[in-house]
Design an enzyme around this catalytic site. Structure first.
Site, short mmCIF file in Angstrom:
data_model
loop_
_atom_site.label_atom_id
_atom_site.label_comp_id
_atom_site.label_asym_id
_atom_site.label_seq_id
_atom_site.Cartn_x
_atom_site.Cartn_y
_atom_site.Cartn_z
N SER A 129 -34.93 -42.19 -43.83
CA SER A 129 -34.16 -42.87 -44.87
C SER A 129 -33.19 -43.87 -44.23
CB SER A 129 -33.45 -41.82 -45.74
OG SER A 129 -33.00 -42.39 -46.93
N ASP A 169 -41.39 -39.57 -53.72
CA ASP A 169 -40.01 -39.80 -53.28
C ASP A 169 -39.26 -40.55 -54.37
OD1 ASP A 169 -37.70 -40.91 -52.06
OD2 ASP A 169 -38.70 -40.97 -50.11
N HIS A 220 -38.54 -36.79 -50.78
CA HIS A 220 -37.62 -37.34 -49.77
C HIS A 220 -36.97 -36.26 -48.90
CE1 HIS A 220 -35.54 -41.02 -48.52
NE2 HIS A 220 -34.38 -40.38 -48.50
#
Lengths: 280, 280
Positions: free
Chosen positions: B149, B225, B258
């Site tokens: 991320s 995600d 995620h």
């Protein structure tokens, strides 16, 4: 009509799925959260289930997030359920200490005020939760049980008391003799009262000494575990097992401590151990 | 004389060791914590090192506790360092939002008040930390870089800007085009000011478009995600890479989200990917 499960989260992991659910427990008189890992095989067949009982202060999340168990569980086709470690909620008795009250249910049925109203984790793990899971998930009725520390006590104690319900028991750094160590004496005296005879119903050393049916048992203990010599003392259980010719596979793991770094290092071997009996 | 490291914790895990240290960072002007995994090979030889850069709100602990990377890293003989995600401390500027300030350093050198005094994570990761680690641990000077991320942004951006320092780059669900997405625009405007030209020095899409040296790159993205379509948009980077004939291995992973459940499912493949270049 099946009891209701409220889904809280779900995550793809390896070839399976991790799910969190909330439900109202009749036995505990409160809402409870649990997590379950379903291997890919559960999409088209029923699968065996490993109960994982966590230690002091834990919830359903510690094992699921930190144990690294899912690659092996997915390959072997084993579901894993991680219950919470006590009843929960604003109306549930609690204590400021980490080793009593919420997060410290010790997997027993309390008899003493203020605990008796909700602290019935033994009945929850042995009866209510397996029934609930069997209603909602494709389980084949084969159950194994494992746990860590207070949850290692839970796995040994529940497995020894219910040898017909579980194929095999394993534990990481378990409390094996709670009636004789500080964590156990504190919990048992509060939950069960001062009659130490009552404590023996939840003491794995006492249960093993009186057992007539042998389950396969695997225990791992880290030699650098700070709780080893005072709270855990697995040799007490091993010594009784040797006297009884009860075969326990006990492994002292050099330099490992009490953390999930220890658990993640050996969880795959525990899953393979249980798989041999779950899928016999 | 080597800079001082204060040991905070250490845990045996698989055949290696996990350590946490604190040190005073000259670059950041504050005390910093990091964690390092040392594989068993480090006991008698120097080893390569993977930098792992974490995402928003993380510390050194998230990856080390949840990624399940150590069995493979121990086998392959790769050390892994997990730095914190920003400068820390009561004297360090912060913001109530999770995506600005402490826990959200974005791996850049800030130029704007109140951030410029401490927020120099780019220099910390590229210069100070590698020098410190090389003083204290048996590293062979081969470095790879990966992240998740915001840390995927960090890994790509730092790798692209320093192709001679890293053998290979990988990322999970990276922010690839921070100058064009909300998380990035918020951070870059606060840390670097309103001149959007200045943002491009830390934007992987812009860096890739101007790169002349190709590093091996692996990117995994989960299709479930929740940040995929607004904040991440990896196709932007892939499209530029195709125009440039820059070989990026990009994998859309169906149903993954995620979380660290996604990361733990593929981290072993990332370690094997880096191993091929670290040990060439």
């Amino acid at each position: 009509m099946p009891d209701q499960l409220q889904p809280l989260s779900h995550n793809k992991v390896f070839d399976g799925w991790h799910h969190q659910f909330q439900h109202h427990s009749q036995v505990l008189g409160c809402n409870m959260r649990f997590a379950i890992f379903l291997p890919p095989q559960a999409q088209n067949q029923s699968v065996p289930l490993l109960f994982w009982l966590s230690g002091l202060t834990c919830t359903d999340e510690n094992f699921m997030q930190k144990a690294g168990a899912f690659e092996t569980a997915a390959k072997l086709g084993i579901a894993i359920v991680a219950p919470d470690t006590s009843p929960r909620g604003a109306n549930v008795a609690d204590d400021d200490a980490y080793d009593l009250g919420q997060g410290a249910g010790f997997y027993l049925n309390a008899t003493q005020a203020p605990w008796a109203a909700h602290y019935r984790m033994y009945d929850y793990i042995v009866e209510e939760l397996p029934n609930l899971l069997s209603q909602h998930f494709p389980l084949n009725g084969k159950f194994a049980i494992s746990g860590h520390s207070m949850g290692g006590h839970g796995a040994l104690m529940i497995g020894l008391k219910n040898p017909d319900r579980f194929t095999s028991i394993s534990a990481f750094a378990p409390i094996v003799n709670p009636s004789q160590v500080p964590w156990g004496q504190k919990a048992l005296s509060h939950y069960l009262g001062d009659n130490e005879q009552d404590w023996l119903a939840y003491d794995s050393c006492a249960l093993l000494a009186n057992s007539h049916q042998h389950l396969p048992i695997l225990i791992d203990q880290g030699s650098a575990d700070p709780f080893y010599s005072e709270q855990l003392q697995p040799e007490k259980l091993i010594s009784i097992a040797e006297q009884m010719s009860y075969p326990i596979r006990f492994r002292m793991q050099p330099d490992f401590d009490h953390s999930y770094y220890f658990i993640q290092s050996f969880i795959a071997e525990h899953l393979h151990f249980h798989h041999a009996y779950l899928c016999q």
